[in-house]
Design an enzyme around this catalytic site. Structure first.
Site, PDB file in Angstrom:
ATOM      1  N   ARG A  53     -16.865 -38.702  22.265  1.00 57.93           N
ATOM      2  CA  ARG A  53     -16.981 -39.992  22.936  1.00 57.93           C
ATOM      3  C   ARG A  53     -16.923 -41.145  21.933  1.00 57.93           C
ATOM      4  O   ARG A  53     -17.328 -41.009  20.791  1.00 57.93           O
ATOM      5  CB  ARG A  53     -18.324 -40.096  23.664  1.00 57.93           C
ATOM      6  CG  ARG A  53     -18.557 -39.071  24.737  1.00 57.93           C
ATOM      7  CD  ARG A  53     -19.959 -39.257  25.295  1.00 57.93           C
ATOM      8  NE  ARG A  53     -20.255 -38.320  26.368  1.00 57.93           N
ATOM      9  CZ  ARG A  53     -21.411 -38.266  27.003  1.00 57.93           C
ATOM     10  NH1 ARG A  53     -22.389 -39.108  26.659  1.00 57.93           N
ATOM     11  NH2 ARG A  53     -21.620 -37.389  27.975  1.00 57.93           N
ATOM     12  N   ASP A  55     -18.246 -45.281  22.397  1.00 59.63           N
ATOM     13  CA  ASP A  55     -18.971 -46.122  23.338  1.00 59.63           C
ATOM     14  C   ASP A  55     -18.146 -47.319  23.785  1.00 59.63           C
ATOM     15  O   ASP A  55     -17.094 -47.614  23.213  1.00 59.63           O
ATOM     16  CB  ASP A  55     -20.275 -46.614  22.713  1.00 59.63           C
ATOM     17  CG  ASP A  55     -21.309 -45.507  22.541  1.00 59.63           C
ATOM     18  OD1 ASP A  55     -21.223 -44.505  23.272  1.00 59.63           O
ATOM     19  OD2 ASP A  55     -22.199 -45.649  21.671  1.00 59.63           O
ATOM     20  N   ARG A 198     -23.567 -46.968  14.566  1.00 56.56           N
ATOM     21  CA  ARG A 198     -23.981 -48.356  14.770  1.00 56.56           C
ATOM     22  C   ARG A 198     -25.458 -48.556  14.389  1.00 56.56           C
ATOM     23  O   ARG A 198     -25.832 -49.606  13.861  1.00 56.56           O
ATOM     24  CB  ARG A 198     -23.729 -48.775  16.210  1.00 56.56           C
ATOM     25  CG  ARG A 198     -22.241 -48.906  16.545  1.00 56.56           C
ATOM     26  CD  ARG A 198     -22.026 -49.020  18.034  1.00 56.56           C
ATOM     27  NE  ARG A 198     -22.755 -50.147  18.587  1.00 56.56           N
ATOM     28  CZ  ARG A 198     -23.079 -50.257  19.868  1.00 56.56           C
ATOM     29  NH1 ARG A 198     -22.741 -49.300  20.730  1.00 56.56           N
ATOM     30  NH2 ARG A 198     -23.725 -51.321  20.302  1.00 56.56           N
TER      31      ARG A 198
END
Length: 252
Positions: A53, A55, A198
């Site tokens: 994935r 985001d 992040r």
């Protein structure tokens, strides 16, 4: 009975307009866009499996997904046509046939991310970098980043309530560099947790700006508590940059 063939697609995308890679209800994703384009081209329903994935708002210089098809594919014709179907912010870079059991997610040996920070307003990088008004201490951030290489449990940098069996990641390299007026953070690992990069960038920026000390990184990691790490850096500066697979899975 026709033999099913498996293909790997290498693609890139600007994630600004998408709610991440993975298909979800009531939100438009990159995966949904890819599947729609492939289904249109092949005139039959096609589903893809991505390497992992990304985001909402995160970009990919290199993402990989696989799909199955009974037919042979004219690669040149396919690439020209599929990129004509896809929107301007998604591009298929290449297609290769792989072994029938090759898997875009599980066969990946390593994944790399780059995070971009700029210090001056730049209309050409709008949505593609984090604009920071303060210049951090690069030496302190690299010192703190070295601590990541000594550990393998990164629960403190994971989104809470995420469904994973464990929080272990083998970080192979991570460092900051200053280049052409930008600050770039490079990190490579066998896998990443949701929101991990992040959260790491946000924490390292707090070190660079004097809000945390380099030695605090050790305490944060050992605490396994997300609330002890820094605020997550904005999605717009993050790029999935490279994915490595064993050469043995490729058939062409």
């Amino acid at each position: 009975m026709e033999k099913i063939k498996r293909y790997f697609l290498e693609l890139s995308y600007k994630g600004t307009k998408y709610h991440g890679w993975q298909i979800q209800n009531n939100a438009f994703s990159v995966q949904e866009c890819i599947e729609s384009a492939l289904s249109t081209y092949f005139r039959s329903p096609i589903t893809v499996m991505g390497s992992g994935r990304t985001d909402t708002g995160v970009h990919a210089k290199m993402q990989v997904c696989h799909f199955d098809l009974a037919d042979d594919i004219d690669y040149g014709k396919f690439l020209k046509a599929i990129n004509g179907i896809l929107p301007i912010d998604i591009s298929i870079m290449s297609i290769r046939q792989v072994t029938p059991n090759a898997h875009a997610r599980f066969d990946a040996v390593s994944r790399s991310y780059v995070y971009r920070i700029i210090f001056q307003k730049n209309p050409f990088l709008d949505g593609l970098a984090w604009h920071s008004y303060f210049i951090p201490d690069l030496e302190k951030m690299n010192l703190a980043a070295e601590t990541l290489l000594k550990h393998d449990d990164f629960e403190c940098f994971s989104k809470v309530h995420t469904e994973v069996k464990h929080f272990r990641c083998d970080i192979k390299s991570c460092s900051w560099e200053q280049k052409d007026g930008e600050l770039l953070f490079h990190i490579t690992a066998n896998r990443f947790l949701r929101g991990m990069v992040r959260a790491i960038v946000g924490t390292l920026m707090e070190v660079g700006l004097g809000k945390k000390a380099p030695e605090d990184m050790e305490k944060i990691i050992l605490s396994k508590d997300r609330s002890n790490a820094g605020k997550s850096a904005p999605a717009r500066g993050l790029f999935l940059s490279r994915i490595i697979y064993p050469e043995k899975i490729y058939l062409d």
